[in-house]
Design a protein around this motif. Structure first.
Motif, PDB file in Angstrom:
ATOM      1  N   PHE A  64       0.835  -1.190   0.000  1.00 22.14           N
ATOM      2  CA  PHE A  64       0.000   0.000   0.000  1.00 22.14           C
ATOM      3  C   PHE A  64       0.873   1.245   0.000  1.00 22.14           C
ATOM      4  O   PHE A  64       1.993   1.242   0.506  1.00 22.14           O
ATOM      5  CB  PHE A  64      -0.922   0.019   1.225  1.00 22.14           C
ATOM      6  N   ASP A  87     -10.326   0.999  -5.215  1.00 23.67           N
ATOM      7  CA  ASP A  87      -9.609   0.202  -4.217  1.00 23.67           C
ATOM      8  C   ASP A  87     -10.476   0.046  -2.967  1.00 23.67           C
ATOM      9  O   ASP A  87     -10.489   0.937  -2.114  1.00 23.67           O
ATOM     10  CB  ASP A  87      -8.276   0.871  -3.854  1.00 23.67           C
ATOM     11  N   SER A 109      -3.682   0.973  -2.593  1.00 24.66           N
ATOM     12  CA  SER A 109      -2.839   0.282  -3.570  1.00 24.66           C
ATOM     13  C   SER A 109      -2.464   1.202  -4.724  1.00 24.66           C
ATOM     14  O   SER A 109      -1.539   0.912  -5.485  1.00 24.66           O
ATOM     15  CB  SER A 109      -3.567  -0.953  -4.111  1.00 24.66           C
TER      16      SER A 109
END
Length: 285
Positions: free
Chosen positions: A69, A100, A117
């Motif tokens: 992340f 996401d 992400s």
């Protein structure tokens, strides 16, 4: 993984030096095999951290993540004024719904933080190329674009366009027009009773995703519609209808036929998200 004593177990004395000595004593008491295994595990962890992606954010800050992340600081989204607060929540909702679902967000140092992400470039690409606007429509209001005396520049451009990103809007506009025809409404609803009847028809015709704006701006009760104060009397501020304003701004940012962003859209997005310099904002609301 080997079960090693943790810091809390070792901290039997509030004095840091005593705690550290206790850790060393426990380490020395481990069998050689466990010590070697621990060294290997620490080396493996260090290697994974070195391989973690490093992202350079819009403001030049570097973000490192060992979990896949990225942390993005939205410098243009502060908790005050209220518009900045709502902008941050809007970005968070759109990313969670359309890009996401694992995204997380919080404020830190008066700036909104996203853990996602996406990196900063991917976030811009999503908003410029794939973002599909929420169906924000208010046919129960005069000035909403549904009536002859309203400004209809935005709603008609989207309604007659073919951009895939506006499909939900086009479907909801069509369903709203069907409801108006069924009720014989050709001008701003006359009185609370007619407005309440229209609202009930819209609830029956609109898809669930299209009902979010209605539910946010109007509360249907047995007596008459009620209005949360943040959105005026059903999604307006006096004569300014928020939904019609939203549609007009959309067509200024995106081509209704291709869905492509207009030339100045990326610069305006960078200003909105990252407080970058923009060529200038429009004079409209």
């Amino acid at each position: 993984m080997t079960d090693y004593p943790n810091d809390h177990q070792c901290a039997v004395d509030p004095n840091w030096n005593e705690s550290r000595r206790e850790q060393l004593r426990r380490w020395a008491a481990l069998p050689l095999r466990d010590q070697l295994r621990a060294v290997e595990e620490m080396a493996e962890t260090a290697h994974r951290l070195q391989q973690a992606p490093t992202i350079v954010g819009e403001t030049g800050q570097r973000y490192e993540s060992g979990t896949g992340f990225n942390r993005i600081t939205l410098s243009g989204c502060a908790p005050t004024p209220l518009a900045g607060y709502l902008k941050a929540l809007g970005v968070f909702r759109l990313v969670a719904e359309q890009a996401d679902p694992e995204v997380r967000g919080w404020w830190q140092n008066e700036r909104f933080q996203l853990e996602t992400s996406l990196d900063a470039n991917a976030l811009r690409t999503f908003l410029l190329e794939r973002y599909a606007p929420t169906a924000v429509l208010s046919p129960w209001n005069g000035g909403s674009g549904f009536y002859p005396t309203d400004s209809r520049v935005g709603i008609e451009a989207i309604e007659t366009g073919s951009a895939a990103r506006f499909e939900e809007l086009r479907t909801s506009i069509s369903a709203a027009r069907d409801a108006l025809r069924a009720l014989g409404i050709t001008a701003k609803p006359d009185g609370e009773q007619q407005k309440a009847t229209l609202l009930k028809h819209l609830r029956a015709r609109w898809a669930d995703r299209s009902l979010r704006w209605l539910d946010a701006s109007v509360l249907l009760t047995e007596e008459s519609p009620k209005y949360p104060p943040l959105l005026g009397t059903g999604g307006n501020d006096g004569r300014l209808d928020f939904s019609n304003n939203f549609l007009q701004r959309l067509t200024e940012l995106f081509d209704p036929d291709s869905g492509n962003p207009r030339l100045e859209t990326e610069a305006l997005l960078r200003e909105a998200l990252f407080a970058a310099t923009a060529p200038g904002l429009g004079k409209n609301a």
